[in-house]
Design an enzyme around this catalytic site. Structure first.
Site, short mmCIF file in Angstrom:
data_model
loop_
_atom_site.label_atom_id
_atom_site.label_comp_id
_atom_site.label_asym_id
_atom_site.label_seq_id
_atom_site.Cartn_x
_atom_site.Cartn_y
_atom_site.Cartn_z
N GLY A 89 0.80 -1.21 0.00
CA GLY A 89 0.00 0.00 0.00
C GLY A 89 0.84 1.27 0.00
O GLY A 89 2.06 1.22 -0.15
N ASP A 204 12.11 -10.10 4.47
CA ASP A 204 12.01 -9.09 3.42
C ASP A 204 13.00 -7.96 3.66
O ASP A 204 12.67 -6.78 3.54
CB ASP A 204 10.58 -8.56 3.33
#
Length: 384
Positions: A89, A204
């Site tokens: 997002g 990540d």
């Protein structure tokens, strides 16, 4: 750079203030939560060593906000407040009316593949885990189908902004600052691996997820893909392969078997980016140079070529011995076999030492040959 599978490439009413409340996230039924649920419940055995210092870990307290409050804070999410956009997002800069605090507000994409799960994982992780090198979660919003996360604002942006997406007039990172950032990021990862029980596998780690505060103080962010590590006799966690192409450890990308050494590989890629100024994957480069690790691997074997790996933006202003040692650490982290990679605690020790050796380009003459300590000798020979 957004996450991808590693195997592939309301209008705000400004006059009406809402009173904040505290919501307890019980550690139950993570997988059973529906996207529109108002109650956040997480199923996780996660605890933190010395948890009493953080208020315990049986329940997680997180400050909640209404969507109206956050829309007001971010000026209805106008374009001028947009800080960036990732796989989950957009992130906006805002100011909370109640405290006048400047914050970063991440509005999760409602059409995301696993947005609600990543939202829950991030609230859980950042509510339990606290360290100077992890971004602080201020609160969240689970208002209807809206999912927003509120973080402390990091004024210098991400490491990627300073290495690869350099704006005109932006100060280039000098050698000392690069080593400071590398050491700080490693300390954040060490906390996840060694202080959380079971260990947290970040999954990540990349330059865009390392945010910089005043004085270039680094903090790890974006924990939506984090996984709890193996316990007992288990050696790995089997999971769907997710992450960012170019940073994933080869054994994880090929088999889905995830360990803390997978994070060490990703850190090695980040360290290479810090040293070389190159991207993990750069399609604009010639064939054979597009993958950073593939480009660096043959150069690691010839110390005479180490100077070719230094970021041209450094303009030769770096300590040759420090460059050799930093490259030796990176080379060990990106070993193809996970058992050959160092544990992150040893990486922290080595990088903390390098960061403490301040380089002054104005004081440099011909390279001296002071007597090396045992630690320096181990580093320069490729051993931690």
């Amino acid at each position: 750079m957004a996450w991808i599978p590693c195997s592939g490439i309301s209008r705000a009413n400004n006059s009406k203030k809402k009173t904040k409340k505290w919501m307890i996230i019980n550690q139950k039924q993570l997988d059973q939560i529906k996207p529109t649920s108002e109650k956040l419940e997480c199923n996780s055995p996660l605890s933190v060593k010395d948890a009493s210092k953080h208020g315990g870990s049986d329940n997680i307290s997180a400050l909640t906000f209404t969507f109206r409050e956050l829309a007001t804070a971010a000026k209805n999410f106008r374009a001028e407040t947009l800080l960036g956009e990732g796989g989950f997002g957009r992130v906006y800069k805002g100011r909370l009316e109640s405290t006048n605090q400047v914050v970063a507000i991440k509005q999760l994409n409602r059409n995301g593949l696993q947005g609600n799960r990543e939202f829950l994982v991030e609230v859980l992780m950042l509510s339990l885990l606290h360290h100077p090198n992890l971004v602080n979660l201020i609160g969240y919003c689970a208002d209807g189908d809206q999912r927003l996360l509120v973080y402390e604002y990091m004024p210098l942006g991400s490491l990627e902004d300073h290495l690869h997406d350099i704006s005109p007039g932006m100060k280039r990172l000098d050698w000392n600052t690069r080593m400071k950032i590398a050491a700080g990021a490693a300390k954040g990862l060490e906390y996840l691996h060694d202080k959380a029980s079971p260990p947290v596998i970040y999954r990540d780690l990349k330059c865009s997820n390392i945010l910089l505060g005043e004085g270039y103080h680094p903090k790890l962010s974006d924990f939506g893909l984090a996984k709890l590590g193996p316990v007992g006799d288990h050696t790995h966690v089997s999971t769907r392969v997710m992450g960012t192409y170019g940073y994933c450890a080869p054994e994880y990308a090929m088999t889905g078997q995830l360990t803390i050494k997978s994070d060490v590989y990703s850190f090695g890629v980040v360290l290479l980016e810090i040293i070389t100024g190159r991207k993990a994957i750069d399609s604009s480069k010639a064939t054979g140079e597009q993958n950073l690790v593939a480009w660096a691997s043959p150069l690691f074997k010839d110390r005479k070529k180490f100077s070719q790996m230094a970021d041209p933006m450094l303009q030769g202003q770096y300590p040759p011995r420090g460059l050799y040692q930093a490259l030796a650490i990176a080379a060990m982290c990106v070993q193809e076999q996970p058992n050959l990679r160092p544990v992150i605690a040893d990486v922290v020790t080595a990088l903390t030492y390098l960061a403490s050796q301040k380089y002054d380009p104005d004081a440099q003459t011909a390279p001296g040959t002071p007597r090396r300590t045992k630690k320096e000798a181990r580093l320069s020979s490729g051993r931690i």
